[in-house]
Design an enzyme around this catalytic site. Structure first.
Site, PDB file in Angstrom:
ATOM      1  CG  HIS A   1      43.161  36.163  31.477  1.00 16.27           C
ATOM      2  ND1 HIS A   1      44.002  37.156  31.027  1.00 16.27           N
ATOM      3  CD2 HIS A   1      42.810  36.507  32.740  1.00 16.27           C
ATOM      4  CE1 HIS A   1      44.159  38.053  31.996  1.00 16.27           C
ATOM      5  NE2 HIS A   1      43.444  37.681  33.036  1.00 16.27           N
TER       6      HIS A   1
ATOM      7  CB  SER B   1      43.070  47.458  38.991  1.00 15.96           C
ATOM      8  OG  SER B   1      44.115  47.439  38.023  1.00 15.96           O
TER       9      SER B   1
ATOM     10  CD  GLU C   1      39.834  39.369  34.273  1.00 12.43           C
ATOM     11  OE1 GLU C   1      39.998  39.258  35.484  1.00 12.43           O
ATOM     12  OE2 GLU C   1      40.670  39.016  33.436  1.00 12.43           O
TER      13      GLU C   1
ATOM     14  N   GLY D   1      45.882  44.924  35.769  1.00  9.52           N
ATOM     15  CA  GLY D   1      47.265  45.169  36.181  1.00  9.52           C
ATOM     16  C   GLY D   1      47.702  46.620  36.070  1.00  9.52           C
TER      17      GLY D   1
ATOM     18  CD  GLU E   1      47.245  38.597  31.681  1.00  2.77           C
ATOM     19  OE1 GLU E   1      47.446  37.500  32.243  1.00  2.77           O
ATOM     20  OE2 GLU E   1      47.022  39.655  32.312  1.00  2.77           O
TER      21      GLU E   1
ATOM     22  CG  ASN F   1      44.630  34.498  36.831  1.00  6.12           C
ATOM     23  OD1 ASN F   1      45.504  33.623  36.862  1.00  6.12           O
ATOM     24  ND2 ASN F   1      44.347  35.189  35.739  1.00  6.12           N
ATOM     25  CD1 TRP F   2      46.886  32.896  42.922  1.00  7.08           C
ATOM     26  CD2 TRP F   2      48.531  31.425  43.347  1.00  7.08           C
ATOM     27  NE1 TRP F   2      46.668  32.374  44.170  1.00  7.08           N
ATOM     28  CE2 TRP F   2      47.654  31.468  44.456  1.00  7.08           C
ATOM     29  CE3 TRP F   2      49.628  30.565  43.388  1.00  7.08           C
ATOM     30  CZ2 TRP F   2      47.866  30.684  45.597  1.00  7.08           C
ATOM     31  CZ3 TRP F   2      49.828  29.782  44.522  1.00  7.08           C
ATOM     32  CH2 TRP F   2      48.963  29.849  45.611  1.00  7.08           C
ATOM     33  CE  LYS F   3      46.403  38.133  35.670  1.00  6.45           C
ATOM     34  NZ  LYS F   3      46.296  39.453  35.063  1.00  6.45           N
TER      35      LYS F   3
ATOM     36  N   GLY G   1      43.832  39.381  40.200  1.00  3.85           N
ATOM     37  CA  GLY G   1      45.190  39.027  39.816  1.00  3.85           C
ATOM     38  C   GLY G   1      46.174  39.383  40.922  1.00  3.85           C
ATOM     39  N   GLY G   2      46.821  40.532  40.771  1.00  7.30           N
ATOM     40  CA  GLY G   2      47.892  40.933  41.688  1.00  7.30           C
ATOM     41  C   GLY G   2      47.547  40.827  43.167  1.00  7.30           C
TER      42      GLY G   2
HETATM   43  O1  G3H Z   1      42.499  37.482  36.024  1.00  3.47           O
HETATM   44  C1  G3H Z   1      42.716  38.529  36.661  1.00  3.47           C
HETATM   45  C2  G3H Z   1      42.802  39.791  36.005  1.00  3.47           C
HETATM   46  O2  G3H Z   1      43.565  39.763  34.855  1.00  3.47           O
HETATM   47  C3  G3H Z   1      43.022  40.971  36.885  1.00  3.47           C
HETATM   48  O3  G3H Z   1      44.380  41.168  37.206  1.00  3.47           O
HETATM   49  P1  G3H Z   1      44.739  42.341  38.239  1.00  3.47           P
HETATM   50  O4  G3H Z   1      43.873  42.134  39.438  1.00  3.47           O
HETATM   51  O5  G3H Z   1      46.200  42.135  38.532  1.00  3.47           O
HETATM   52  O6  G3H Z   1      44.433  43.626  37.533  1.00  3.47           O
END
Ligand code: G3H
Length: 255
Positions: free
Chosen positions: A96, A213, A168, A174, A98, A10-12, A234-235
């Site tokens: 999600h 994470s 999640e 994050g 967010e 998920n590149w956000k 994510g990151g």
């Molecule tokens: O969709 C992915 C998640 O929100 C995890 O994000 P993260 O891997 O940066 O903690």
């Protein structure tokens, strides 16, 4: 029945046209010989065209981070499931934390999105999970059950056939503070048992990803858990070598 793992990036709100091409080319090189794990990426919708072109000839699937309810009409700023299909997107993230937090998306609204995706033959990746306060108050299972029930009680257990749930915990997203493998496994086992109360076969096949994470250092121990079928990353999905290491860890653990 063995479940095939799915690792999704998920590149956000990250990237550019150039970044999209570069990262996908890196992933194609890193993952060329990897078998036994489904892989998907969800770039920002702005870059679906670049992603679709760059992914041509690869087994990496395309996804999206969100969808709106309507297929067409006077809905300014919305993006439809049919438009996502037009770009070859398959796995669509909904719910999600967010979006629940910043766009006030309710369980009911997210269940409607789930229904739209099923109608359109797309794969919902339903994100669920508790906040830190809910976790500390011992409400993790209650929150997860409520978020799943919004779909279960309106669409039935069959809606989860071929679908994905991403657990999640918000406190792990994050933060660099992943749930421990044992913590995540316990919640995943609960989620599967919760669905099994309605339909054991559906519960057995549903893909349960962990997210929060996940990185190249902790992925293997998470995937060693029997009910963790992959990850929503994510990151660490923004760097080809780290994401590829996570995919390879899933392929190794589950085959
Ligand atoms: O969709 C992915 C998640 O929100 C995890 O994000 P993260 O891997 O940066 O903690």
């Amino acid at each position: 029945m063995a479940r095939r793992p799915l690792v999704m990036g998920n590149w956000k709100l990250n990237g550019s046209k150039a970044f999209t091409k570069e990262l996908i080319n890196g992933l194609k090189a890193e993952l060329a010989d990897v078998e036994g794990c489904d892989v998907a990426i969800a770039p920002p919708v702005m870059y679906l065209a670049e992603a679709e072109a760059a992914l041509a000839g690869s087994k990496i699937a395309l996804g999206s981070q969100n969808v709106d309810l309507k297929q067409s009409g006077a809905f300014t700023g919305d993006i439809s499931a049919t438009m996502l299909k037009d770009f070859g997107a398959k796995y669509i993230i909904i719910g999600h934390s967010e979006r629940r937090a910043y766009h006030h998306e309710s369980d009911e609204f997210i269940a409607q999105k789930f229904a739209v995706l099923k109608e359109q033959g797309l794969v919902p990746v339903l994100c669920i999970g508790e906040s830190e306060a809910e976790n500390e108050a011992g409400k993790t299972e209650e929150v997860c059950a409520r978020q799943i029930d919004a779909v279960l009680n309106t669409l039935g257990a069959e809606a989860f056939l071929g679908a994905v749930i991403a657990y999640e915990p918000i406190w792990a997203i994050g933060t660099g503070k992943s749930a421990t493998p044992a913590q995540a496994q316990a919640v995943h086992a609960f989620i599967r048992s919760h669905i099994a109360k309605k339909d054991a076969k559906v519960a057995e096949q549903v893909i349960l990803q962990y997210g929060g994470s996940v990185n190249d250092a902790n992925a293997a121990e998470l995937f060693a858990m029997p009910d963790i079928d992959g990850a929503l990353v994510g990151g660490a999905s923004l760097k080809a070598p780290a994401f590829a290491t996570i995919v390879k860890a899933a392929a190794k653990a589950k085959n």
